[in-house]
Scaffold this active site. Structure first.
Site, PDB file in Angstrom:
ATOM      1  N   ARG A  11       0.826  -1.201   0.000  1.00 26.53           N
ATOM      2  CA  ARG A  11       0.000   0.000   0.000  1.00 26.53           C
ATOM      3  C   ARG A  11       0.864   1.257   0.000  1.00 26.53           C
ATOM      4  O   ARG A  11       1.753   1.393   0.845  1.00 26.53           O
ATOM      5  CB  ARG A  11      -0.904   0.018   1.239  1.00 26.53           C
ATOM      6  CG  ARG A  11      -1.865  -1.157   1.335  1.00 26.53           C
ATOM      7  CD  ARG A  11      -2.981  -1.069   0.326  1.00 26.53           C
ATOM      8  NE  ARG A  11      -3.834   0.074   0.561  1.00 26.53           N
ATOM      9  CZ  ARG A  11      -4.935   0.054   1.314  1.00 26.53           C
ATOM     10  NH1 ARG A  11      -5.290  -1.042   1.930  1.00 26.53           N
ATOM     11  NH2 ARG A  11      -5.666   1.135   1.464  1.00 26.53           N
ATOM     12  N   SER A  56      -8.795   8.148   1.540  1.00 24.10           N
ATOM     13  CA  SER A  56      -9.342   8.715   2.772  1.00 24.10           C
ATOM     14  C   SER A  56      -8.661   8.179   4.028  1.00 24.10           C
ATOM     15  O   SER A  56      -8.701   8.811   5.079  1.00 24.10           O
ATOM     16  CB  SER A  56     -10.846   8.426   2.860  1.00 24.10           C
ATOM     17  OG  SER A  56     -11.078   7.029   3.003  1.00 24.10           O
ATOM     18  N   GLN A  57      -8.043   7.006   3.944  1.00 30.88           N
ATOM     19  CA  GLN A  57      -7.546   6.364   5.161  1.00 30.88           C
ATOM     20  C   GLN A  57      -6.460   7.184   5.875  1.00 30.88           C
ATOM     21  O   GLN A  57      -6.500   7.306   7.102  1.00 30.88           O
ATOM     22  CB  GLN A  57      -7.062   4.952   4.838  1.00 30.88           C
ATOM     23  CG  GLN A  57      -8.226   4.024   4.494  1.00 30.88           C
ATOM     24  CD  GLN A  57      -7.785   2.621   4.147  1.00 30.88           C
ATOM     25  OE1 GLN A  57      -6.660   2.397   3.743  1.00 30.88           O
ATOM     26  NE2 GLN A  57      -8.700   1.675   4.289  1.00 30.88           N
ATOM     27  N   ASP A 200     -14.636   0.732  -2.411  1.00 27.72           N
ATOM     28  CA  ASP A 200     -14.424  -0.680  -2.092  1.00 27.72           C
ATOM     29  C   ASP A 200     -15.355  -1.593  -2.884  1.00 27.72           C
ATOM     30  O   ASP A 200     -15.099  -2.799  -2.996  1.00 27.72           O
ATOM     31  CB  ASP A 200     -14.629  -0.933  -0.597  1.00 27.72           C
ATOM     32  CG  ASP A 200     -13.469  -0.419   0.237  1.00 27.72           C
ATOM     33  OD1 ASP A 200     -12.364  -0.245  -0.314  1.00 27.72           O
ATOM     34  OD2 ASP A 200     -13.668  -0.175   1.441  1.00 27.72           O
ATOM     35  N   LYS A 227      -4.942  -0.124  -3.839  1.00 27.55           N
ATOM     36  CA  LYS A 227      -5.433  -0.811  -2.651  1.00 27.55           C
ATOM     37  C   LYS A 227      -4.582  -2.066  -2.425  1.00 27.55           C
ATOM     38  O   LYS A 227      -3.404  -2.081  -2.773  1.00 27.55           O
ATOM     39  CB  LYS A 227      -6.920  -1.129  -2.807  1.00 27.55           C
ATOM     40  CG  LYS A 227      -7.807   0.102  -2.997  1.00 27.55           C
ATOM     41  CD  LYS A 227      -7.853   0.982  -1.760  1.00 27.55           C
ATOM     42  CE  LYS A 227      -8.834   2.136  -1.904  1.00 27.55           C
ATOM     43  NZ  LYS A 227      -8.920   2.970  -0.690  1.00 27.55           N
ATOM     44  N   ARG A 231      -7.000  -3.006  -8.174  1.00 24.24           N
ATOM     45  CA  ARG A 231      -8.287  -3.684  -8.306  1.00 24.24           C
ATOM     46  C   ARG A 231      -8.911  -3.520  -9.682  1.00 24.24           C
ATOM     47  O   ARG A 231      -9.675  -4.388 -10.127  1.00 24.24           O
ATOM     48  CB  ARG A 231      -9.241  -3.197  -7.213  1.00 24.24           C
ATOM     49  CG  ARG A 231      -8.856  -3.749  -5.851  1.00 24.24           C
ATOM     50  CD  ARG A 231      -9.753  -3.292  -4.739  1.00 24.24           C
ATOM     51  NE  ARG A 231      -9.365  -3.956  -3.486  1.00 24.24           N
ATOM     52  CZ  ARG A 231      -9.720  -3.542  -2.286  1.00 24.24           C
ATOM     53  NH1 ARG A 231     -10.472  -2.459  -2.152  1.00 24.24           N
ATOM     54  NH2 ARG A 231      -9.332  -4.197  -1.207  1.00 24.24           N
ATOM     55  N   ARG A 272     -11.092  -8.441  -1.271  1.00 26.64           N
ATOM     56  CA  ARG A 272     -12.290  -8.041  -2.020  1.00 26.64           C
ATOM     57  C   ARG A 272     -12.315  -8.662  -3.425  1.00 26.64           C
ATOM     58  O   ARG A 272     -13.399  -8.949  -3.950  1.00 26.64           O
ATOM     59  CB  ARG A 272     -12.407  -6.525  -2.074  1.00 26.64           C
ATOM     60  CG  ARG A 272     -12.519  -5.905  -0.694  1.00 26.64           C
ATOM     61  CD  ARG A 272     -13.111  -4.521  -0.692  1.00 26.64           C
ATOM     62  NE  ARG A 272     -12.912  -3.894   0.601  1.00 26.64           N
ATOM     63  CZ  ARG A 272     -13.633  -4.139   1.693  1.00 26.64           C
ATOM     64  NH1 ARG A 272     -14.636  -4.998   1.634  1.00 26.64           N
ATOM     65  NH2 ARG A 272     -13.365  -3.529   2.840  1.00 26.64           N
ATOM     66  N   LYS A 298      -9.012 -11.484   6.266  1.00 27.57           N
ATOM     67  CA  LYS A 298      -8.631 -10.134   6.687  1.00 27.57           C
ATOM     68  C   LYS A 298      -9.834  -9.346   7.182  1.00 27.57           C
ATOM     69  O   LYS A 298      -9.750  -8.609   8.171  1.00 27.57           O
ATOM     70  CB  LYS A 298      -7.953  -9.406   5.517  1.00 27.57           C
ATOM     71  CG  LYS A 298      -7.595  -7.952   5.811  1.00 27.57           C
ATOM     72  CD  LYS A 298      -6.827  -7.339   4.662  1.00 27.57           C
ATOM     73  CE  LYS A 298      -6.445  -5.905   4.997  1.00 27.57           C
ATOM     74  NZ  LYS A 298      -5.623  -5.275   3.948  1.00 27.57           N
TER      75      LYS A 298
END
Length: 325
Positions: A11, A56-57, A200, A227, A231, A272, A298
């Site tokens: 990441r 945003s994290q 997500d 991510k 993805r 995901r 996870k």
């Protein structure tokens, strides 16, 4: 000093670490610049910071850390994305009675520390991001489903999946006990989705697009490339292996109606992607084998058990971590 390592190495951490350096934190890269493993040493000494908000994290992380700092922190966010997740964090601060202020565009924030925090009791609602997978499975198999534990008033961005599915032909309702009912139906048409509020959901929306009767267009999701996997690329590759007609874009996907074939698929070690491929396999014309599904634990360790409990033919094999459907 504290050393952070592990699968964080996948990441990008550059924006957060650069922000910490602005605040006076010592940052030492132990590998690739901008990625873990990294060593950090506080405390921070300054009271204002600027940060890239494409993810945003890191912004949410600053909110939480600021609530425990010695002085108020002013945060300026450039290119704020995934804003519903910022609101989730701010709502948590409000619940904890931690003062905060934001401008209407969510680009400038002031977080006031709360020095004397007391113990509390709180029941965490279930996660819409995880619920997206059984909901999508019900949609593509024309099944009914009841989910409990979700909060209809939650600000989670992935709750937008429900109105998206409504527009595609799948109806959902809440009962008086706050249980969510997914009603059987068909995906009559594709959707046009701005992914900024539900990043997500990109992989599972791509799967749903394969089963709709008209094309689906997913856009404004460039951050999905950074991510646990890229993805956009990962879900495109695996659905193409299943013979989907899918076109990756720099910030999203165009998905055309496609009868999916059985195949051997790879999770890209991304929870995901793995769960999305399980859902895709439920609607495929032949069984699928999915490699490296241990990553699912996870966020959703009961995923296989839950799917088996609602009638899916899913079997996990260890230690090779295969799923057959």
């Amino acid at each position: 000093p504290v050393i952070l390592e592990g699968d964080l190495s996948k990441r990008p951490m550059g924006p957060l670490l650069q922000a910490l350096e602005q605040l006076g934190v010592e940052v030492r890269y132990l590998g690739t610049l901008g990625y873990a493993p990294v060593q950090v040493r506080g405390p921070w000494r300054h009271c204002s910071v600027q940060i890239d908000g494409c993810d945003s994290q890191p912004v949410s992380a600053l909110f939480i850390a600021a609530s425990l700092s010695a002085k108020p922190l002013e945060i300026e966010v450039f290119q704020p994305k995934e804003q519903p997740w910022l609101l989730v964090t701010l709502n948590w601060l409000s619940f904890r009675k931690i003062p905060w202020h934001a401008n209407p565009h969510l680009t400038k924030f002031r977080i006031e520390p709360l020095q004397n925090q007391s113990a509390f009791t709180y029941k965490v609602p279930k996660d819409f991001s995880s619920a997206a997978f059984p909901i999508a499975a019900a949609a593509i198999t024309h099944s009914s489903l009841i989910l409990s534990g979700l909060d209809s008033q939650d600000t989670q961005g992935d709750k937008i999946l429900l109105p998206i599915l409504e527009s595609m032909g799948i109806r959902s309702t809440w009962d008086q006990d706050q249980k969510l009912h997914i009603h059987p139906g068909e995906l009559q048409k594709g959707a046009v989705v701005d992914l900024d509020s539900c990043i997500d959901a990109l992989p599972i929306l791509a799967v749903l697009g394969c089963f709709a009767k008209t094309p689906t267009y997913l856009y404004n999701g460039a951050i999905a490339q950074h991510k646990e996997s890229n993805r956009i690329d990962a879900i495109s590759r695996e659905l193409t292996t299943m013979r989907a007609n899918i076109h990756p874009l720099p910030d999203g996907l165009i998905v055309f109606p496609s009868p999916l074939q059985g195949a051997t698929l790879f999770s890209h070690r991304d929870h995901r992607i793995a769960m999305s491929l399980v859902v895709a396999a439920l609607g495929a014309l032949a069984p699928c084998t999915i490699l490296d599904v241990d990553c699912i634990t996870k966020t959703y360790p009961n995923f296989i058990c839950h799917f088996q409990s609602i009638g899916a033919s899913v079997h996990a094999y260890t230690p090779s971590h295969l799923v057959r459907l």
